[in-house]
Design an enzyme around this catalytic site. Sequence first.
Site, PDB file in Angstrom:
ATOM      1  N   SER A  33       0.848  -1.190   0.000  1.00 55.37           N
ATOM      2  CA  SER A  33       0.000   0.000   0.000  1.00 55.37           C
ATOM      3  C   SER A  33       0.878   1.232   0.000  1.00 55.37           C
ATOM      4  O   SER A  33       1.991   1.218   0.538  1.00 55.37           O
ATOM      5  CB  SER A  33      -0.897   0.005   1.243  1.00 55.37           C
ATOM      6  OG  SER A  33      -1.525   1.266   1.417  1.00 55.37           O
TER       7      SER A  33
ATOM      8  N   TYR B  52      -2.670  -0.648   9.949  1.00 57.49           N
ATOM      9  CA  TYR B  52      -2.685  -1.070   8.542  1.00 57.49           C
ATOM     10  C   TYR B  52      -1.365  -0.715   7.869  1.00 57.49           C
ATOM     11  O   TYR B  52      -0.758  -1.537   7.178  1.00 57.49           O
ATOM     12  CB  TYR B  52      -3.854  -0.396   7.823  1.00 57.49           C
ATOM     13  CG  TYR B  52      -3.953  -0.730   6.351  1.00 57.49           C
ATOM     14  CD1 TYR B  52      -4.528  -1.921   5.929  1.00 57.49           C
ATOM     15  CD2 TYR B  52      -3.478   0.154   5.378  1.00 57.49           C
ATOM     16  CE1 TYR B  52      -4.627  -2.227   4.573  1.00 57.49           C
ATOM     17  CE2 TYR B  52      -3.581  -0.148   4.031  1.00 57.49           C
ATOM     18  CZ  TYR B  52      -4.147  -1.341   3.639  1.00 57.49           C
ATOM     19  OH  TYR B  52      -4.236  -1.645   2.304  1.00 57.49           O
TER      20      TYR B  52
END
Length: 230
Positions: free
Chosen positions: A126, A139
């Site tokens: 990400s 995350y």
Amino acid sequence: MSRVAVVTGAAGGVGSAVSRRLRGAGWLVAGVDRAPAPGADLSLPFDVSDHREFAAAVVSVERELGPVDALVSAAGHYESIPFAEVTDDQAERMLRVHLGGFFAGSRAVLPAMLERGTGAIVAIASELAVGGGARDSHYAAAKGAVLGAAKSLAAEVAPAGIRVNAVAPGPTDTPMLPPDSPWRDTAYLSTLPARALAHPDEVALCVHYLLDSADFVTGETLHPNSGAVI
């Protein structure tokens, strides 16, 4: 003979796009997900972080489809929570699914790849692993760990003919982002050079490139993020 890819998270937005892209290019796809993966040639429902399940699944894939040429580790989930409110269970689950899934999948496919002297692994990370984000600590930490593990593995297995790379998308137009997500807000989108969310097919294109057209590339990360992190 068709090449075989194992794609985790194959029922999700990015994973299903990767499966479609690879099948369209002539690959056979084994889709791993806790939900059925209807777009795959073989659907395998189990928890990607379970090492024993993954090892047994690869045996099934090799029996049904043939030797595994590629692993795409795309399984994951997203939560936006203030740092002080992230529970130990939430942080542990985030690491278990993202990093644990990468480890379990890689450990399952590597022995045969090393024996044949060929193979490729692509981890879906990400942009938050690189740039961070408010309310995204656990995350971002899990995706950052995936990037570190992928780069380290790339250095370790490159001499044996195995390539390991990553794709780090920005916010992507998938069901993982709810309709009220701040990443969908026009105020945020206006800050992006491309003025739009990434599309799953664009992420899949990057994965396909790393598997089919980049025999000389390993240890690298592609960033389809609409210019969010440059």
